[in-house]
Design a protein around this motif. Structure first.
Motif, PDB file in Angstrom:
ATOM      1  N   UNK A   1       0.808  -1.224   0.000  1.00 45.52           N
ATOM      2  CA  UNK A   1       0.000   0.000   0.000  1.00 45.52           C
ATOM      3  C   UNK A   1       0.836   1.266   0.000  1.00 45.52           C
ATOM      4  N   UNK A   2       2.124   1.152   0.271  1.00 39.33           N
ATOM      5  CA  UNK A   2       2.968   2.328   0.460  1.00 39.33           C
ATOM      6  C   UNK A   2       3.690   2.692  -0.840  1.00 39.33           C
ATOM      7  N   UNK A   3       3.564   3.963  -1.239  1.00 36.90           N
ATOM      8  CA  UNK A   3       4.303   4.415  -2.428  1.00 36.90           C
ATOM      9  C   UNK A   3       5.327   5.501  -2.106  1.00 36.90           C
ATOM     10  N   UNK A   4       5.203   6.155  -0.969  1.00 35.52           N
ATOM     11  CA  UNK A   4       6.165   7.185  -0.596  1.00 35.52           C
ATOM     12  C   UNK A   4       6.235   7.229   0.931  1.00 35.52           C
ATOM     13  N   UNK A   5       7.433   7.377   1.470  1.00 37.14           N
ATOM     14  CA  UNK A   5       7.548   7.403   2.926  1.00 37.14           C
ATOM     15  C   UNK A   5       8.872   8.027   3.345  1.00 37.14           C
ATOM     16  N   UNK A   6       8.914   8.454   4.586  1.00 35.06           N
ATOM     17  CA  UNK A   6      10.140   8.985   5.183  1.00 35.06           C
ATOM     18  C   UNK A   6      10.085   8.723   6.674  1.00 35.06           C
ATOM     19  N   UNK A   7      11.238   8.398   7.237  1.00 33.54           N
ATOM     20  CA  UNK A   7      11.350   8.174   8.680  1.00 33.54           C
ATOM     21  C   UNK A   7      12.194   9.296   9.267  1.00 33.54           C
ATOM     22  N   UNK A   8      11.705   9.890  10.345  1.00 34.51           N
ATOM     23  CA  UNK A   8      12.404  10.990  11.005  1.00 34.51           C
ATOM     24  C   UNK A   8      12.491  10.702  12.497  1.00 34.51           C
ATOM     25  N   UNK A   9      13.285  11.498  13.192  1.00 34.57           N
ATOM     26  CA  UNK A   9      13.407  11.360  14.642  1.00 34.57           C
ATOM     27  C   UNK A   9      12.599  12.425  15.356  1.00 34.57           C
ATOM     28  N   UNK A  10      11.843  12.007  16.345  1.00 34.70           N
ATOM     29  CA  UNK A  10      11.101  12.937  17.187  1.00 34.70           C
ATOM     30  C   UNK A  10      11.789  13.011  18.545  1.00 34.70           C
ATOM     31  N   UNK A  11      11.895  14.194  19.129  1.00 32.26           N
ATOM     32  CA  UNK A  11      12.552  14.300  20.433  1.00 32.26           C
ATOM     33  C   UNK A  11      11.795  13.546  21.511  1.00 32.26           C
TER      34      UNK A  11
END
Length: 583
Positions: free
Chosen positions: A499-509
């Motif tokens: 189902x995923x075509x675009x994604x990004x992983x980031x860091x949250x404080x």
């Protein structure tokens, strides 16, 4: 200076400049005297009195005799007993045909068997491969394949995870399993059949280690660190790398006394509660090596539990603990802390994750213990800078100055131009702690290790006195409680979901963990997926600490710059409520 007036330092501090303290401590004939060595063609300052090898270190540890080396629950192992078990296991590995340069993997939680196995491997010239005990079976199998390990020493839990993968590991000849709870099959045997249980080690014969010629620059260990390709890379650490921290840590401590205007006390063994995993360089290199040299007692816990930790600190009169900021925060903020006598604590030190400036002050105010931190990475075998005591209280956002055998530079984007103090750029480091390179990755090694320097990927600045301030990371990485999470590794798993075509992983404080991973996802037209579904999808394929704690779904593809790179800094606003709660 710290802004809180309750932590105003006396006008007499510092009693000595950094330069004068270094000159006194490193003078000829002093314990921290330096000399030079040619390391991979580069003349490098080194500690003159560092052990020449890990074999020399573990052999010298016999001199600590009956002093306790490790404690784990009801298992209390002396230095003498530890050496007996180490020699017995090294002899067994030698009989299996393991020799210099062969890789032997180590996959287990912090147990007394861990240092026994590690030193048995390195003392005979073989290369230890500590694998992340939190990894899934597939991730562990990757480490075994990539390193080409001939033998695996594992605990029962890690052995069980690898069960279905052993058939895909043709180079692995044997597994020695500790504390197995199920019958072993195939090429797997019980470690206890070789050395007995920890309760038995004191009764093993006293024996010398198998003969081995080891040089300081020989490979000793492969510690895996993720890379921007998503595949973990093995950083090859040498005996010199791992022994350098013994003197670096001691130097940082001695400098604090001089800065305070006090004499340096005679060395005396301490009790250390180690609650971070030994498969990281922080615990293994910056923690275990100096502890063994000093004759410290190191206590392991099955898993971190704040109440259990306070019970141990009170009962065993623990002097030093820490590892990552999370540990300190949980000790400080536990509602039952006043019920325990924690007065034996002298220092709480940590690294490996971002920490709030107030943490140093809280440690000093509430425990009367001195805070400490530092900066390093797997590629630097941990310690490059050290920051402790009043220096840390005065500059709570710094990770300290470099130790005398190391150099730091801030360079511009061209990788060549050295920037002046106060300017932010990429941090470069060199010294005898820098890894030899990445295992079987010549191109990645050439890009990261340049003429004795390592380009760290961290964005930093240096002040006029040489104190280092990490301001951001150029590498696409989240650090959760000391664990490195490379975004692309998690993103690749998310992209594998239909189902995923675009994604990004980031860091949250996060106040305790430093950071936590979160994901922004764009679904394909007509497809559906829930946060829980995607989290479960990642959890089935990666270690639990890499699973995004929150997933935000967006209707459009993610914002990109002219080069097509996702502008991740713009994505944090999507989690504003969560970021505000963590502040």
């Amino acid at each position: 200076m710290a802004s809180d007036p309750a932590f105003a330092l006396p006008s007499s501090w510092p009693a000595m400049s950094l330069a004068k303290a270094q000159a006194l401590l490193t003078a000829p004939g002093q314990p921290f005297e330096m000399t030079t060595a040619t390391i991979r063609g580069v003349e490098t300052r080194v500690w003159k009195n560092a052990p020449p090898s890990l074999r020399a270190l573990i052999d010298a540890s016999r001199g600590h005799g009956d002093r306790l080396m490790t404690i784990y629950e009801d298992e209390r192992i002396s230095y003498d007993a530890n050496h007996r078990a180490t020699a017995a296991l090294a002899a067994h590995l030698s009989n299996l045909g393991v020799g210099k340069g062969d890789r032997v993997a180590l996959a287990m939680r912090n147990l007394p068997e861990w240092p026994v196995a590690f030193f048995a491997i390195v003392s005979m010239g073989a290369i230890a491969v500590p694998l992340n005990a939190w990894w899934t079976g597939e991730e562990l199998a990757y480490g075994l394949r990539d390193s080409g390990a001939r033998v695996l020493i594992a605990d029962g839990e890690r052995h069980h995870r690898l069960g279905e993968h052993y058939s895909d590991l043709p180079e692995l000849e044997q597994a020695l399993v500790s504390r197995a709870t199920t019958p072993l099959e195939g090429n797997a045997g019980r470690l206890e059949a070789v050395i007995g249980t920890p309760h038995d080690w004191a009764r093993l014969p006293s024996a010398e280690l198998p003969e081995a010629a080891i040089e300081p620059g020989d490979g000793a260990a492969l510690f895996y660190t993720s890379g921007t390709t998503g595949a973990p890379k093995g950083a090859l650490l040498t005996h010199r790398n791992l022994c350098t921290n013994i003197l670096s840590g001691a130097y940082n401590s001695a400098r604090s006394f001089l800065r305070r205007g006090e004499g340096i006390p005679a060395p005396s063994p301490r009790v250390v509660l180690t609650v971070i995993p030994l498969f990281h360089v922080t615990a293994c290199s910056a923690g275990m090596m100096p502890a063994i040299a000093a004759g410290n007692t190191v206590i392991f816990m099955r898993r971190w539990d704040t109440v259990r930790a306070m019970e141990i600190i009170e009962r065993e009169r623990v002097n030093i603990t820490g590892g990552v900021p999370t540990i300190a925060w949980q000790l400080i903020e536990h509602p039952d802390r006043a019920r325990y006598d924690l007065s034996s604590l002298e220092a709480i030190a940590y690294g490996g994750a971002p920490s709030a400036p107030e943490l140093a002050q809280r440690i000093y105010a509430e425990f009367g213990a001195l805070p400490g931190n530092g900066w390093g990475m797997t590629e630097t075998c941990a310690t490059v800078t050290g920051h402790a005591g009043e220096d840390y209280l005065a500059r709570p956002t710094s990770c300290g100055p470099a130790v005398p055998v190391a150099d730091l530079q801030i360079r511009a984007d061209d990788g060549t131009t050295v920037l002046p103090p106060g300017t932010v750029g990429e941090l470069w480091a060199r010294g005898p702690m820098i890894a030899a390179g990445y295992w079987r990755r010549p191109e990645a090694s050439a890009e990261t290790f340049v003429d004795g320097w390592v380009r760290t990927g961290d964005l930093a600045r240096l002040d006029e006195e040489g104190f280092c301030f990490i301001v951001d990371r150029a590498k696409d990485m989240v650090i959760r409680g000391g664990e490195n999470i490379y975004s692309i590794e998690v993103e690749n798993v998310l992209y594998a979901h239909p189902a995923v075509t675009d994604c990004a992983v980031i860091g949250l404080p996060h106040r305790s963990w430093g950071e936590e991973p979160a994901a922004v996802v764009h679904l394909a037209p007509g497809e559906t997926a829930s946060e829980a579904e995607l989290q479960a999808f990642v959890a089935a394929r990666l270690a639990a600490f890499k699973v995004p704690v929150a997933i935000c779904f967006v209707t459009d593809t993610l914002p990109r710059n002219a080069n097509g790179k996702i502008m991740k800094k713009d994505l944090k606003a999507l989690f504003a409520d969560r970021v505000e709660a963590a502040a």
